[in-house]
Structures are given as C-alpha cells and as structure tokens.
Design a protein around this motif. Structure first.
Motif, PDB file in Angstrom:
ATOM      1  N   GLY A  84      -3.131  -1.861   2.520  1.00  0.00           N
ATOM      2  CA  GLY A  84      -3.610  -1.064   1.394  1.00  0.00           C
ATOM      3  C   GLY A  84      -2.628  -1.058   0.236  1.00  0.00           C
ATOM      4  O   GLY A  84      -1.513  -1.594   0.314  1.00  0.00           O
ATOM      5  N   ARG A  85      -3.049  -0.423  -0.867  1.00  0.00           N
ATOM      6  CA  ARG A  85      -2.240  -0.416  -2.090  1.00  0.00           C
ATOM      7  C   ARG A  85      -0.977   0.430  -1.947  1.00  0.00           C
ATOM      8  O   ARG A  85       0.034   0.161  -2.582  1.00  0.00           O
ATOM      9  CB  ARG A  85      -3.043   0.161  -3.265  1.00  0.00           C
ATOM     10  N   TYR A  86      -1.051   1.456  -1.121  1.00  0.00           N
ATOM     11  CA  TYR A  86       0.034   2.443  -1.094  1.00  0.00           C
ATOM     12  C   TYR A  86       1.353   1.812  -0.643  1.00  0.00           C
ATOM     13  O   TYR A  86       1.425   1.126   0.383  1.00  0.00           O
ATOM     14  CB  TYR A  86      -0.333   3.599  -0.163  1.00  0.00           C
ATOM     15  N   ALA A  87       2.395   2.062  -1.434  1.00  0.00           N
ATOM     16  CA  ALA A  87       3.748   1.592  -1.094  1.00  0.00           C
ATOM     17  C   ALA A  87       4.530   2.754  -0.501  1.00  0.00           C
ATOM     18  O   ALA A  87       4.851   3.709  -1.204  1.00  0.00           O
ATOM     19  CB  ALA A  87       4.443   1.047  -2.337  1.00  0.00           C
ATOM     20  N   ASP A  88       4.818   2.704   0.799  1.00  0.00           N
ATOM     21  CA  ASP A  88       5.548   3.781   1.454  1.00  0.00           C
ATOM     22  C   ASP A  88       7.055   3.547   1.332  1.00  0.00           C
ATOM     23  O   ASP A  88       7.514   2.589   0.705  1.00  0.00           O
ATOM     24  CB  ASP A  88       5.110   3.920   2.916  1.00  0.00           C
ATOM     25  N   GLN A  89       7.832   4.431   1.963  1.00  0.00           N
ATOM     26  CA  GLN A  89       9.289   4.346   1.864  1.00  0.00           C
ATOM     27  C   GLN A  89       9.821   3.053   2.476  1.00  0.00           C
ATOM     28  O   GLN A  89      10.784   2.461   1.982  1.00  0.00           O
ATOM     29  CB  GLN A  89       9.932   5.559   2.551  1.00  0.00           C
ATOM     30  N   ASP A  90       9.195   2.600   3.556  1.00  0.00           N
ATOM     31  CA  ASP A  90       9.654   1.347   4.188  1.00  0.00           C
ATOM     32  C   ASP A  90       9.460   0.150   3.254  1.00  0.00           C
ATOM     33  O   ASP A  90      10.311  -0.737   3.196  1.00  0.00           O
ATOM     34  CB  ASP A  90       8.881   1.103   5.491  1.00  0.00           C
ATOM     35  N   SER A  91       8.331   0.140   2.534  1.00  0.00           N
ATOM     36  CA  SER A  91       8.072  -0.974   1.617  1.00  0.00           C
ATOM     37  C   SER A  91       9.137  -1.043   0.531  1.00  0.00           C
ATOM     38  O   SER A  91       9.633  -2.129   0.195  1.00  0.00           O
ATOM     39  CB  SER A  91       6.690  -0.813   0.968  1.00  0.00           C
ATOM     40  N   VAL A  92       9.490   0.113  -0.019  1.00  0.00           N
ATOM     41  CA  VAL A  92      10.509   0.152  -1.064  1.00  0.00           C
ATOM     42  C   VAL A  92      11.844  -0.316  -0.512  1.00  0.00           C
ATOM     43  O   VAL A  92      12.569  -1.101  -1.152  1.00  0.00           O
ATOM     44  CB  VAL A  92      10.621   1.570  -1.653  1.00  0.00           C
ATOM     45  N   PHE A  93      12.190   0.128   0.707  1.00  0.00           N
ATOM     46  CA  PHE A  93      13.480  -0.259   1.283  1.00  0.00           C
ATOM     47  C   PHE A  93      13.539  -1.750   1.595  1.00  0.00           C
ATOM     48  O   PHE A  93      14.580  -2.391   1.391  1.00  0.00           O
ATOM     49  CB  PHE A  93      13.773   0.550   2.541  1.00  0.00           C
ATOM     50  N   GLN A  94      12.446  -2.309   2.091  1.00  0.00           N
ATOM     51  CA  GLN A  94      12.453  -3.728   2.437  1.00  0.00           C
ATOM     52  C   GLN A  94      12.784  -4.592   1.226  1.00  0.00           C
ATOM     53  O   GLN A  94      13.482  -5.601   1.337  1.00  0.00           O
ATOM     54  CB  GLN A  94      11.096  -4.138   3.018  1.00  0.00           C
ATOM     55  N   ASP A  95      12.285  -4.200   0.058  1.00  0.00           N
ATOM     56  CA  ASP A  95      12.545  -4.986  -1.151  1.00  0.00           C
ATOM     57  C   ASP A  95      13.903  -4.674  -1.775  1.00  0.00           C
ATOM     58  O   ASP A  95      14.659  -5.575  -2.119  1.00  0.00           O
ATOM     59  CB  ASP A  95      11.453  -4.723  -2.201  1.00  0.00           C
ATOM     60  N   LEU A  96      14.203  -3.395  -1.933  1.00  0.00           N
ATOM     61  CA  LEU A  96      15.397  -3.004  -2.671  1.00  0.00           C
ATOM     62  C   LEU A  96      16.590  -2.780  -1.748  1.00  0.00           C
ATOM     63  O   LEU A  96      17.681  -3.309  -1.989  1.00  0.00           O
ATOM     64  CB  LEU A  96      15.124  -1.731  -3.482  1.00  0.00           C
ATOM     65  N   GLY A  97      16.399  -1.988  -0.689  1.00  0.00           N
ATOM     66  CA  GLY A  97      17.506  -1.639   0.198  1.00  0.00           C
ATOM     67  C   GLY A  97      18.070  -2.840   0.932  1.00  0.00           C
ATOM     68  O   GLY A  97      19.293  -3.018   1.028  1.00  0.00           O
ATOM     69  N   GLU A  98      17.182  -3.680   1.466  1.00  0.00           N
ATOM     70  CA  GLU A  98      17.656  -4.857   2.198  1.00  0.00           C
ATOM     71  C   GLU A  98      18.437  -5.793   1.268  1.00  0.00           C
ATOM     72  O   GLU A  98      19.448  -6.386   1.663  1.00  0.00           O
ATOM     73  CB  GLU A  98      16.467  -5.601   2.814  1.00  0.00           C
ATOM     74  N   GLY A  99      18.001  -5.907   0.029  1.00  0.00           N
ATOM     75  CA  GLY A  99      18.714  -6.764  -0.910  1.00  0.00           C
ATOM     76  C   GLY A  99      20.097  -6.224  -1.228  1.00  0.00           C
ATOM     77  O   GLY A  99      21.080  -6.986  -1.297  1.00  0.00           O
ATOM     78  N   ILE A 100      20.198  -4.900  -1.413  1.00  0.00           N
ATOM     79  CA  ILE A 100      21.506  -4.281  -1.678  1.00  0.00           C
ATOM     80  C   ILE A 100      22.431  -4.472  -0.482  1.00  0.00           C
ATOM     81  O   ILE A 100      23.616  -4.811  -0.629  1.00  0.00           O
ATOM     82  CB  ILE A 100      21.318  -2.792  -2.006  1.00  0.00           C
TER      83      ILE A 100
END
Length: 1031
Positions: A84-100
């Motif tokens: 679905g469209r909803y971006a949960d906390q895990d989605s945000v972390f996978q993109d931003l947190g994992e990169g950091i």
C-alpha cells in the motif's frame, strides 16, 4: 508509499526526503482538506484559495504517511494492505537509516537533519512514539547489531553525547553538575574543527544503554525548559554518536561522527506590514535557524556555479557545529516533514522551498583516521627505533650507561602511554556502566511506585518531552511548590509557581488539591480556589505553564488511552472555557472557514505565551496586562464582505490606562526580550539569597520590552450604506459602532444629504425613480457626522479622545474629523461635501452596492492626532472633494491616446451635448403641455393633482427610512447569542427573547412592504382617475 531517486551513496550531495503526516485531531474535527498530493518522488501542493495554483517539487525520497494505514494490537502503524501507499517507520529507516549506518561503518561522518514546522511530525520521524520507533532508536539498535556481527574482525567503541541549543546557548543534557551560566562554549581546532568544550561523552556498549541516556537527556530538557520558561519548539536538539572501529589485522582505525539533529520549528513569522517594532530582535532565539537557511541558500548558489565570497557558518552556534554536515566532510540526509491541511499551506510551501534549496548542496566526505591511533603507531615506531639503538649499543660493547639509562626511560614512558591509551576506553566504559546501573535502579523504583500510588504526569508541547516527569502523591499531606526543604514537599519549578503553591492530600483513597492564597491552579480548564477532589485523568495547570495529567490509583486506571490528553487538549480546554470552540462551524455554514480556523489555532497556541507574559509582568512589577484578540472577527469591508482575520494583542497599562495593540510578530519578539529581562531578574534574586552583591539592571523606558509610545487605536467601525444617494433620497441614521470582536463601542448619528453644487439640500421633487438618470450628470452630496454617543473608550478613562476617519469611492486618502477629548457624548458637527461632475456607471454601481466605512479611532495622552493628507486629492475652490474623476480603464493622459480614440471621445462629447439639448427641449415641451391641460380645467390641476412622480418619490423615501429600522433589527438578531453560562431556564428565556425579536422583525418588514404596496396602488389609482379626467 515511498518513492526514491537513485542510490544515496552514489554522490556526496545532500539527500532530501519529504514525509507527509496524517491529519491531527483538531484538523480532523474541523473537516480539513488535504492540499498535498504525491506521485513517485514528486510532491504537489495546491493553494487552497486558488485551485489552479499548484507547485510541484521533486526530491530523492517521498513518503506518503497521510492515510492508508491500520494499527495492529501491539500499537504498530502498518499499511492497510501489502504494497500500500502508507510509508511506516520501517520504510523510512530502510532508506535513510540504513544509508546513514552504512556510511558510518565505512568511516564517513554522517548527519541526519529533521526540518519542518512544529507539529509536522519531525519528532515522530526522529524518535517515534511507543512501539513505533523512529530513526534514532532504530539506528542505535542496528549499529550495535552490526558491531556484534563484526566483533571478530574489529573492535568498536561508541560514545554518546546529547545537547540542546536554545537562544544561542549550548546545554549539555547529560551533565551531572549544575548548568553553567551562558551555556557551554563552542571552540575551534584545526584538526577537530568546531566542538563543544566540556560536553560530556558517555561510552556505550548496547542499545538499551543509549535508550536510557536518551531518556535521561529528555528529562533534563523537560525540566530545563520549565525552569527557564523556554519554549521547546524553539530549541534544537543534537544527538552525537562517535563510532571508532579498530581493525587489528589491517592495523587500520576508522572513526566517524553520526549527528542526529532535530531542528527547531520552522514557523514563518508573517507580519501585517503595518508596523515595525522599535526594538529590533534583541534575542538570538531564531538566529540559528535563520543562519542555517542562509548557509543552505549560499551553498545552493555555489552548487549551481555562482560566485560566493562568504558562507556564514560562524554567524550562529548551530551552523558552526554543522559545518562539516553542510558542504564539508560528511554524508548528509535531510528529512522535511509536512502537514497536508489547508490551514498549513504557507508553512508547508515554505518547508518545500527550503528542502528544494538543500538538495543542491554538495559535500566532500572522506574516510576518517583517528588521531589517537596515529599516536599509538608513532609511539610503537619510536619504541622500535629505541630498541634497535639499545641493541647496537650492546653489540658494540661500549660503555654508555648514561645514554642507555636515558633510552630505557623513554622506552618505559612510551609503553605506559600506549597502555594508558588502550585502557582508557575500558575505564570509561566501566564508569558509564556504573551510572547506567544506578539509573536502572532509579527506573525500577519509579515503576514500583507507579503501581502503588497516584501521581501527576508532565504534559509538554513537544510530545517527546511529555510523560517524562512523574511526581508521586503518597499517603498524607504534601506541599507542592518551588521550595523543597521539607521532607513532605513535592518540588515544582516554573513561571508563576509560589514557594508553597498548593497542597495535595491522599487520605482514604481520595486525592484532593487545595490551592493556597495567591496561587493559580486550573483543573480541567477552570480555575479553582477551594479544595477539589481529583478524578483519574483530570488535567492540572499550576502557575502559568506547568501542565500535568493526574493518574489515579492503580485500581482506577483500566485500559484508558492517555495519549489523547496531549498539550493541544489542555489548551483547547482552556479555550473552550473562554468560549472558543474549534471544530464547530458558524451558523448557516456546513464547514468551518479555513482562514478562521487557522486564526483560532494560532489563538490556542498563543494562550500559554500570554499567560507567561502576564506572569512575568506581575513578578517584575511592570503593571502591564496582555490579552489576546482576533482582529476583524466581526468587521467587514465597504461591500459587506468579511475582512481577513488575524491575531493581535491588547496591551494595557493598569496604572496609566494606556493601551497598545501589538501584532503577533511584535509580541513574539517582545516576549523573548521579556524572558531575557526576567532571567536577569532571577539571577539577581539568587545573588541576594546568597548575600552576594546584587546585580542591578534597570532598563530605561525606551529599552523596556513592556513599554511602547502610545499611538491612535482603531476602536471599531460603522457602515453607512449609500444606496439612497442613487435615488437622491436623504438618509439619517443612528449607527452602531462595533469593535473588532463585535462589542458595542458607541453610537454615531450620521446623514447623507443630496444637495446642489452650492450645498443646498434637494427637495422631494428631485428624487429619482430610475438611478440611471444620473449617468453623465453632476451629483453633489454631503456626509454629515452629527454626534457620537456612549463612547466606551472614554467612559473607561476620561483623559482620552476620539476621531472619525473615512474614505469614499476613489478618494485616495482617508479624511478625519477634528479630535474631541474628555467627552462621552461629543458633538462632531462635521459636514463634508463630495461631487462627481460626470456620474459614471462605476460610481452608480458603487452607490447601490457599497457603504462608507466610518472608523472610530481612539486617542490617548501623548499621541498625535490623525490628520487628513490631501496629497493626490482633488478639490474645488469651495472645498468640495471631487470623486469619480476618471475611468481607471482609460489612461489619464490623453496625449498618450491614439488619434482614433481621441476622435471617438470628441464624438461622444458631441452626442452628450446633443442629448442634454434634447432633454431640455423635452422638459420645456412637457411643461407647455401641462400648462395647456391645466388651463382647460380652470387651473384646478395645479392645486388638486400633484405629480405622480413626486408622490412615488415620497413613498419611496418613507420605505427607505422604514427599511433602515428593519436592517437595524436584523443586525440585533444576528448578534443575539445565549450566554455561555446559561442553564436550562436561561436558554428558555433566550428562546422567548429570540421569538419576540423575530416577531418584531417580521412585523416591521411586513408593515414596510405593505405600506409601499398601498402607496403604489393609490398612486396608480389616482393616475387612472386623472387619465379619465384628461380624456
């Protein structure tokens, strides 16, 4: 939904992500409309005032968290359906947190910035709430997981620091000592760059330890904000993780800093433009955020090839510490958070523009080598050389005891230094673990008390700071206040808190609260003065800004959802007590006006700040009172359309009765200056308590943020409708002057008098049936202001005066009556004549649809009168003001017109002259015809048969005057409201009164229309009779 552009590690540009949050409770209750849409990594925002005005932006990542989610039984927010469209906390972390995390493990410095207006979801994205953990806790968990997975190949050391920047002062949130005056200092070294001197760094070896340190820092931040009377939404919070990786086999050390920054709220300060504060922003409260914007804009210019001389890193504390993150040695990500509600359009658009500039910045990230490891290498290399030299001395067999002794001493010193460096980490870690064990014991004790006793829980504007402080109410009697000398006292510090503020009693499983004399205590939105029994989940406000939620005995708690009692709930409850109900639409409207709703949101947010300003004024003996008002709430323009609403502040000097009106921007600036004065006052009080030499700082009046020079104030307006002038009917009215919020300020007796060019009133024979007869002809009329009655402004203080101001049609300047002083019912006796030499259709439309707005201005001793500026105003030699001078669609300078247009103008003038001649001839012939007919009847017609037109004009005049009374009755009906304190009997009385007013209104309207019908019928009947006679 999350959408992203190419991989964030491919280049060292600042990566920008945008996240759209769901509506909050107030936005849902008000039926807010979503104005933000998202497609792939593109975001579009629509102007709620113009559906055709849309702005689109493209970013590296776009997260749709507005809708399409569900909450599982553990409290986690998840997409309603997979994919679905909803971006949960895990989605945000996978993109931003994992990169950091990946960047940090590679040895690069990494920075995450969270930007957006207060309440847009910054803290939720950064820290999370409950089981929905944010970027910071997830990053710490993954960091220590990666350390455990790689412990065979490297030794890792993690240090944790946490600081806050408020008003350009750095506060160590982990400090165990007292806070240093002025905060910690920011220094600069060639190797380290900018750093905070004396900032505590704590070694950590697990994610729970970092979590506990974060809670400790948050607790410090909460209590400091309360004690300092600081607004947490105006502070920046930085978490710094120092990661050191020692690769034993490769003899390589990588060291990186992870900066996690929750920036202050990015609210734009909109000014009405009508004033400039005489006191410039003397505080640095917004300096860091403003400078950060300047740095980002400058770096964005550099990225597109513009020549830039200076990047203002050194202009603020925040930009000094973030220099490496912006254009320096770091890989940086910014997450910008948005509210999709229409009332947040300006703020959301500003955030998107800010993020748009940030994505152009390019950094120069490099892998970092630890200076400490280089020192170890250098010491080991030096030891090797010393050993080699000693062996050569031994082999040569020479006696060099002195030299040998010196070399062995150097060797021993270097070995000790190496051992000290290598054991420093273990010692620091052991000390930190001891602190952690102590903190864990305290947390365990707190949880045990929570299961035994009732307590009060702090509620803060920043959700991350709510629920941090718990004050337990054990059995017996407990004093609450800022004095903590007694063993039976609960210490609370904050603005307006007295030494002994109130008393809690916990007896027989009942908890009561008794306010002491002079203390301010509010329970569930209402101030209390007597002992009150508390119920589970009651809301308490102590002093000006200490807000708490009462948690009852464990047996009373059940499965209640405490999260709904947030800071907004407290303030909405206070607003409701003042009669302001959000989410309720106005009468006759199915939905609340978004512009009005935005103003009420501002009102609620500013209420605690006004309470704080009043408390500071009281403690500093300034004698000044602040009150929130909504400008133009009940006022309209000359067409009757609502004026734009905005928040203003009425500032009253209790002693001199002087009054000022401040804009929102001016008040916020002044409040920060007041806080600085108040903190100096507190420092002086502490010096006196320690019997030190007091530091006195008496501000001169022109530097005092509580004072301003007096100026004229707009008290209210009245509308005098001009429609009667289109028929050349005189009008006399008693107008009600209404204040900005609908209060009755005065009554004004005014007249509109059609007249000749010499100022003589026209008679009934000059009344027109068709207003179009005025076209192209001269129109003269007088505006007469006779008297102002019942001036509330002067009743409150006799040393005041008033003036009336107005502006008519295309008159470029306001005109003002002479000032009158010290009189509640002053005679004005003001008569102003206006003339239009060639009445246009535009003026005729204006007269039939508009009113002249009469402004009542209040004067005070020491302020100058308002004067009529005649610049650009045309007048005749007799003092008549000329209006309707030219059609604005036609250029005023005829020299610029083309020859064909000038020819048409000449032709039009000739046609007008011919038309005037024909009208005069027609009038002459009609008079001759009437004379001939009247002569045939022996002259009886002149005495017995008045003109039908004149009779109709008189009837129309009577109808206009009666309709004036009907309009007044309608206005009274609109303003008639029941009292907020009405009981059932009061409501019944209100209904009876409303019915009576409706009946009177109906009777007046029916009588006016019936009278006009009868007059018209009589005129028609007499005309027919005359036709029979004439025939």
């Amino acid at each position: 939904m999350r959408a992203k552009a190419p991989d964030m590690h491919s280049r060292d540009c600042v990566k920008v992500a945008v996240r759209v949050r769901p509506f909050n409770k107030r936005e849902r209750d008000a039926g807010s409309r979503c104005i933000v849409s998202m497609a792939a990594s593109s975001i579009t925002i629509q102007d709620p005032r113009d559906s055709q005005c849309r702005r689109s932006f493209c970013f590296d990542y776009a997260y749709w968290s507005h809708g399409g989610f569900t909450r599982d039984r553990n409290g986690l927010f998840l997409p309603e359906e997979p994919g679905g469209r909803y971006a949960d906390q895990d989605s945000v972390f996978q993109d931003l947190g994992e990169g950091i995390l990946e960047n940090a493990l590679q040895g690069y410095n990494a920075t995450l910035l969270a930007y957006g207006q207060t309440g847009s979801g910054k803290s939720y994205s950064m820290m999370g709430y409950g089981p929905n953990k944010g970027l910071v806790p997830k990053l710490c968990e993954r960091l220590f997981q990666a350390i455990r997975e790689n412990q065979d190949t490297r030794q890792c050391q993690v240090f944790f620091s946490m600081l806050e920047i408020y008003n350009e002062q750095v506060i160590d949130l982990l400090s165990r000592g007292s806070r240093a005056p002025g905060g910690l200092r920011v220094r600069e070294e060639q190797q380290r760059g900018f750093y905070v001197e004396g900032l505590r760094t704590v070694p950590c070896d697990s994610a729970p330890q970092v979590e506990q340190l974060t809670e400790q820092g948050t607790r410090t931040r909460t209590t400091a904000a309360t004690h300092m009377n600081a607004n947490s939404s105006r502070s920046h919070m930085l978490i710094i993780l120092q990661l050191k990786q020692i690769f034993c086999k490769e003899s390589i050390t990588k060291q990186s800093n992870i900066n996690l920054v929750d920036l202050a709220g990015s609210e734009r300060q909109r000014s009405s433009g009508s004033e400039a504060d005489r006191l410039k922003e003397g505080t640095a409260i917004n300096l860091s955020l403003t400078t950060l914007g300047n740095v980002i804009s400058t770096l964005a210019d550099v990225a597109v090839g513009k020549k830039v001389v200076h990047i203002p890193y050194r202009d603020s504390v925040l930009t000094k510490l973030l220099q490496s993150a912006l254009g320096g040695n770091s890989r940086t990500v910014m997450i910008a958070t948005l509210s999709p509600a229409e009332i947040c359009y300006e703020e959301s658009l500003s955030t998107l523009r800010y993020a748009e500039r940030a994505k152009h910045i390019q950094n120069r990230a490099v892998v970092n080598e630890s200076p400490t490891e280089r020192l170890v290498k250098e010491l080991k290399a030096e030891n090797a050389r010393l050993l080699q030299r000693l062996s050569r001395l031994g082999q040569e067999g020479r006696r060099a005891s002195d030299e040998t002794k010196e070399l062995r001493q150097l060797l021993t010193h270097n070995e000790l230094q190496i051992r000290a460096i290598q054991t420093l980490w273990e010692q620091h870690l052991q000390e930190a673990l001891k602190d952690w064990e102590q903190q864990y014991a305290n947390i365990t004790q707190e949880r045990r008390l929570m299961q035994m006793h009732p307590y009060i829980l702090n509620i803060n504007e920043d959700a991350q700071l709510s629920g941090v402080v718990k004050l337990f109410i054990q059995e017996g009697e407990w004093d609450i206040g800022f004095c903590d000398s007694s063993t039976r006292s609960i210490s609370v510090k904050g603005l307006g808190i007295q030494e002994r503020h109130a008393v809690f009693r916990n007896e027989q499983r009942r908890v009561t609260l008794s306010p002491l004399t002079g203390s301010k205590v509010i329970v569930n939105g209402n101030a209390i003065s007597q002992t009150t029994e508390l119920q589970h989940l009651d809301r308490l406000i102590l002093g000006s800004n200490c807000t708490y939620l009462f948690i009852g005995f464990p047996s009373e708690r059940g499965d209640d959802d405490w999260s709904r009692y947030d800071y907004d709930y407290f303030q909405s409850e206070l607003a409701a007590a003042e009669g302001i109900q959000l989410g309720k639409s106005r009468a006759g409207s199915s939905q609340t006006d978004p512009s009005l709703l935005a103003v009420f949101y501002d009102y609620i947010k500013l209420m605690p700040m006004v309470a704080e300003a009043n408390q500071m004024s009281q403690e500093l003996n300034k004698g000044v009172e602040f009150k929130l008002e909504i400008k133009n709430l009940a006022l309209s323009d000359s067409k009757g359309h609502d004026l734009e609403k905005e928040i203003v502040f009425r500032v009253t000097s209790k002693g001199s009765k002087q009054v000022w009106m401040w804009s929102k921007v001016k008040f916020l600036n002044r409040k920060f200056l007041m806080e600085e004065v108040y903190q100096l006052y507190q420092a002086e009080q502490r010096r006196e308590n320690r019997e030190e030499e007091p530091f006195t700082s008496v501000l001169p009046r022109d530097k005092d943020p509580f004072w301003d020079p007096v100026e004229p104030l707009l008290l209210g307006t009245a509308h005098l409708w001009l429609q009667s002038l289109a028929f050349r009917i005189p009008l006399e009215e008693q107008l009600e002057v209404l204040g900005s919020e609908g209060s009755e300020e005065a009554f004004l007796q005014a007249q509109l008098v059609p007249c000749t060019s010499t100022g003589l009133p026209l008679g009934e024979d000059d009344i027109l049936i068709d207003p179009s007869e005025l076209l192209g002809r001269r129109l003269d009329f007088q505006l007469v202001l006779d008297q102002c009655c019942g001036l509330r402004w002067i009743r409150e203080a006799r040393n005041r005066g008033v003036q009336i101001g107005f502006r008519l049609f295309d008159c470029s300047q306001h005109l003002y009556t002479p000032a009158v002083w010290h009189n509640v019912n002053p005679l004005l006796d003001q008569r102003v004549q206006f003339a239009s030499f060639h009445t246009s259709q535009r003026l005729l439309d204006y007269l039939q649809s508009s009113a002249v707005v009469l402004e009542l201005w209040g004067l005070q001793e020491g302020c100058a009168d308002l004067t009529s500026s005649l610049e650009g105003v045309k007048m005749t030699t007799e003092g008549i003001f000329i209006i309707d001078q030219a059609d604005p669609t036609v250029p005023a300078d005829s020299a610029e017109l083309s020859p064909s247009v000038r020819a048409l103008q000449r032709e039009l003038e000739e046609l007008k002259n011919i038309n005037d001649s024909l009208m005069k001839e027609n009038h002459s012939l009609r008079g001759q015809l009437n004379t001939a007919k009247d002569g045939g009847e022996n002259g009886r017609g002149r005495s017995l048969r008045p003109s039908c037109d004149a009779e109709f004009a008189r009837s129309l005049k009577v109808f206009y005057h009666s309709m004036t009374s009907v309009r007044g009755q309608l206005q009274r009906l609109r303003r008639h409201r029941p009292s907020e304190e009405c009981d059932l009997l009061g409501l019944r009385l209100f209904v009876d009164e409303q019915s009576r007013l409706l009946r009177d209104f109906s009777e007046q309207l029916e009588q006016s229309v019936s009278s006009l019908k009868q007059d018209v019928a009589a005129i028609v009947r007499r005309k027919r009779e005359r036709s029979g006679v004439w025939s």
